[in-house]
Design a protein around this motif. Structure first.
Motif, PDB file in Angstrom:
ATOM      1  N   UNK A  60      -4.402   5.724   9.501  1.00  0.00           N
ATOM      2  CA  UNK A  60      -3.281   4.932  10.002  1.00  0.00           C
ATOM      3  C   UNK A  60      -2.401   4.439   8.855  1.00  0.00           C
ATOM      4  N   UNK A  61      -3.012   4.078   7.743  1.00  0.00           N
ATOM      5  CA  UNK A  61      -2.244   3.615   6.581  1.00  0.00           C
ATOM      6  C   UNK A  61      -1.431   4.758   5.990  1.00  0.00           C
ATOM      7  N   UNK A  62      -2.008   5.973   5.988  1.00  0.00           N
ATOM      8  CA  UNK A  62      -1.253   7.152   5.555  1.00  0.00           C
ATOM      9  C   UNK A  62      -0.032   7.367   6.449  1.00  0.00           C
ATOM     10  N   UNK A  63      -0.229   7.195   7.753  1.00  0.00           N
ATOM     11  CA  UNK A  63       0.885   7.360   8.694  1.00  0.00           C
ATOM     12  C   UNK A  63       2.004   6.373   8.385  1.00  0.00           C
ATOM     13  N   UNK A  64       1.640   5.130   8.085  1.00  0.00           N
ATOM     14  CA  UNK A  64       2.653   4.120   7.761  1.00  0.00           C
ATOM     15  C   UNK A  64       3.425   4.509   6.504  1.00  0.00           C
ATOM     16  N   UNK A  65       2.717   5.060   5.518  1.00  0.00           N
ATOM     17  CA  UNK A  65       3.387   5.505   4.296  1.00  0.00           C
ATOM     18  C   UNK A  65       4.332   6.664   4.582  1.00  0.00           C
ATOM     19  N   UNK A  66       3.889   7.599   5.438  1.00  0.00           N
ATOM     20  CA  UNK A  66       4.751   8.726   5.809  1.00  0.00           C
ATOM     21  C   UNK A  66       6.003   8.235   6.522  1.00  0.00           C
ATOM     22  N   UNK A  67       5.863   7.220   7.378  1.00  0.00           N
ATOM     23  CA  UNK A  67       7.034   6.673   8.071  1.00  0.00           C
ATOM     24  C   UNK A  67       8.006   6.026   7.081  1.00  0.00           C
ATOM     25  N   UNK A  68       7.462   5.419   6.009  1.00  0.00           N
ATOM     26  CA  UNK A  68       8.331   4.861   4.977  1.00  0.00           C
ATOM     27  C   UNK A  68       9.137   5.970   4.304  1.00  0.00           C
ATOM     28  N   UNK A  69       8.498   7.131   4.081  1.00  0.00           N
ATOM     29  CA  UNK A  69       9.207   8.277   3.509  1.00  0.00           C
ATOM     30  C   UNK A  69      10.288   8.778   4.457  1.00  0.00           C
ATOM     31  N   UNK A  70       9.981   8.817   5.750  1.00  0.00           N
ATOM     32  CA  UNK A  70      10.962   9.271   6.739  1.00  0.00           C
ATOM     33  C   UNK A  70      12.179   8.357   6.725  1.00  0.00           C
ATOM     34  N   UNK A  71      11.935   7.052   6.668  1.00  0.00           N
ATOM     35  CA  UNK A  71      13.049   6.097   6.667  1.00  0.00           C
ATOM     36  C   UNK A  71      13.880   6.255   5.398  1.00  0.00           C
ATOM     37  N   UNK A  72      13.209   6.379   4.252  1.00  0.00           N
ATOM     38  CA  UNK A  72      13.950   6.479   2.994  1.00  0.00           C
ATOM     39  C   UNK A  72      14.762   7.767   2.920  1.00  0.00           C
ATOM     40  N   UNK A  73      14.171   8.875   3.369  1.00  0.00           N
ATOM     41  CA  UNK A  73      14.845  10.174   3.291  1.00  0.00           C
ATOM     42  C   UNK A  73      15.460  10.568   4.635  1.00  0.00           C
ATOM     43  N   UNK A  74      15.813   9.593   5.454  1.00  0.00           N
ATOM     44  CA  UNK A  74      16.279   9.876   6.813  1.00  0.00           C
ATOM     45  C   UNK A  74      17.493  10.795   6.823  1.00  0.00           C
ATOM     46  N   UNK A  75      18.427  10.612   5.893  1.00  0.00           N
ATOM     47  CA  UNK A  75      19.612  11.471   5.868  1.00  0.00           C
ATOM     48  C   UNK A  75      19.226  12.912   5.524  1.00  0.00           C
ATOM     49  N   UNK A 262      -1.941  -4.779  10.595  1.00  0.00           N
ATOM     50  CA  UNK A 262      -1.455  -5.579   9.457  1.00  0.00           C
ATOM     51  C   UNK A 262      -1.438  -4.739   8.186  1.00  0.00           C
ATOM     52  N   UNK A 263      -2.493  -3.944   7.985  1.00  0.00           N
ATOM     53  CA  UNK A 263      -2.534  -3.089   6.814  1.00  0.00           C
ATOM     54  C   UNK A 263      -1.456  -2.029   6.829  1.00  0.00           C
ATOM     55  N   UNK A 264      -1.136  -1.522   8.018  1.00  0.00           N
ATOM     56  CA  UNK A 264      -0.103  -0.500   8.144  1.00  0.00           C
ATOM     57  C   UNK A 264       1.269  -1.054   7.788  1.00  0.00           C
ATOM     58  N   UNK A 265       1.535  -2.284   8.198  1.00  0.00           N
ATOM     59  CA  UNK A 265       2.805  -2.916   7.824  1.00  0.00           C
ATOM     60  C   UNK A 265       2.896  -3.077   6.311  1.00  0.00           C
ATOM     61  N   UNK A 266       1.771  -3.469   5.696  1.00  0.00           N
ATOM     62  CA  UNK A 266       1.750  -3.604   4.234  1.00  0.00           C
ATOM     63  C   UNK A 266       1.967  -2.252   3.564  1.00  0.00           C
ATOM     64  N   UNK A 267       1.336  -1.207   4.104  1.00  0.00           N
ATOM     65  CA  UNK A 267       1.486   0.138   3.529  1.00  0.00           C
ATOM     66  C   UNK A 267       2.916   0.629   3.665  1.00  0.00           C
ATOM     67  N   UNK A 268       3.561   0.337   4.784  1.00  0.00           N
ATOM     68  CA  UNK A 268       4.953   0.755   4.990  1.00  0.00           C
ATOM     69  C   UNK A 268       5.864   0.107   3.944  1.00  0.00           C
ATOM     70  N   UNK A 269       5.724  -1.197   3.767  1.00  0.00           N
ATOM     71  CA  UNK A 269       6.565  -1.909   2.808  1.00  0.00           C
ATOM     72  C   UNK A 269       6.297  -1.404   1.390  1.00  0.00           C
ATOM     73  N   UNK A 270       5.012  -1.280   1.031  1.00  0.00           N
ATOM     74  CA  UNK A 270       4.668  -0.824  -0.313  1.00  0.00           C
ATOM     75  C   UNK A 270       5.147   0.606  -0.548  1.00  0.00           C
ATOM     76  N   UNK A 271       5.036   1.454   0.474  1.00  0.00           N
ATOM     77  CA  UNK A 271       5.494   2.825   0.340  1.00  0.00           C
ATOM     78  C   UNK A 271       6.994   2.913   0.154  1.00  0.00           C
ATOM     79  N   UNK A 272       7.726   2.112   0.909  1.00  0.00           N
ATOM     80  CA  UNK A 272       9.193   2.153   0.807  1.00  0.00           C
ATOM     81  C   UNK A 272       9.643   1.666  -0.573  1.00  0.00           C
TER      82      UNK A 272
END
Length: 307
Positions: A60-75, A262-272
């Motif tokens: 699940x934490x990996x998924x949150x990190x991947x979503x951070x990548x999607x948001x950053x590279x959305x264009x 909660x960990x996933x939210x932290x992973x998303x922020x840290x990944x972004x």
């Protein structure tokens, strides 16, 4: 049965979000740090323990990190998806976006096949602290080797011809310019870089580190190699998450859903934050600091855990 507390989940989420994108191996750190800290943390964060929910939480934490990548590279992903469907619809590959789309598709296939065949066996056999420490040290040698070979002419000289900055169109957006340089890679070169991700099935070997190293050896500048690495990682992590996240919703894992969120939210922020930092860092810097860290941390951990 081990459990997962909110502080543990948030701490692991921050660790995952950083180490997945930094070339230092998230899985290696997720195995090593609990073993080095010891006590209850080692008990709760042991993915090999019977009844452990730690592995499902990591997915699940990996998924949150991947979503951070999607948001950053959305264009970028909008251009890639448009290029892929446009290519399929018109049955041709002509534009740069279409070429980048197929470059990513073909470069993802090797690790997808290998992951389905080998991931569980390698995790069960090597997902222990000492092997992870050894592979972390080897990861450092891989990064250092890529830098040394690049300095000898393998990287920058070839980059000047095949993927360099000289041919960029004046005034072109830096992100688009980088994507255009990536499309100068041959499909075989892209597949070779993508296949390097197979090494990340060994705990302690960094996915971003080995793909960046492979990209540098194929002539990419550091910033383009990092960008290609992050784009390649996104579909692989998302696909693995789709297969494994349902394990979190088994009855025996119901108690960790709150901490995992909660960990996933932290992973998303840290990944972004990490991807923003690294895309700028590699415009002027190299892999050498990460290579030295991985080698010293790996050797030190292996010696400490073996005593």
């Amino acid at each position: 049965m081990s459990t997962l507390t909110y502080p543990e989940a948030i701490g692991v989420g921050l660790l995952q979000g950083v180490t997945e994108l930094f070339p230092v191996s998230s899985l290696g750190h997720s195995i090593l740090l609990p073993a080095l800290v010891g006590g209850r943390i080692q008990h709760d964060l042991d993915m090999t323990a019977e009844g452990s929910s730690y592995l499902a939480a990591l997915v699940a934490l990996h998924l949150a990190t991947a979503l951070a990548l999607v948001v950053y590279f959305r264009k970028d992903w909008v251009r890639v998806v448009e290029g892929l469907f446009g290519s399929i619809r018109h049955r041709r590959v002509e534009t740069r976006n279409e070429r980048l789309a197929w470059l990513l598709v073909l470069s993802t296939i090797p690790v997808g096949v290998a992951g389905l065949a080998l991931e569980k066996a390698l995790r069960n056999a090597l997902g222990k602290p000492v092997p992870a420490a050894v592979f972390l040290a080897l990861n450092g040698l891989v990064l250092l080797g890529a830098e040394r070979l690049k300095r000898g002419g393998t990287g920058r000289r070839r980059a000047g011809h095949s993927a360099g900055h000289a041919a960029d169109e004046p005034g072109l957006d830096p992100a688009i310019a980088s994507d255009h340089r990536l499309t100068r890679l041959g499909y075989g070169q892209g597949a070779w870089i993508g296949a390097a991700q197979i090494l990340a099935l060994f705990p302690g070997i960094s996915r971003s580190g080995v793909t960046m190293s492979a990209g540098i050896l194929r002539g990419l500048h550091h910033e383009d190699a990092a960008r290609f690495s992050f784009l390649l990682a996104t579909p692989v992590i998302l696909a693995a998450s789709v297969l494994k996240v349902p394990e979190l919703f088994r009855p025996e894992n119901s108690g960790v859903l709150g901490p995992v969120l909660a960990g996933s939210l932290a992973a998303f922020v840290a990944g972004y934050v990490s991807v923003r930092f690294l895309t700028r860092y590699f415009e002027t810097r190299s892999l050498t600091p990460f290579a030295l860290y991985c080698f010293l941390a790996g050797v030190g951990s292996a010696v400490y855990l073996s005593l």
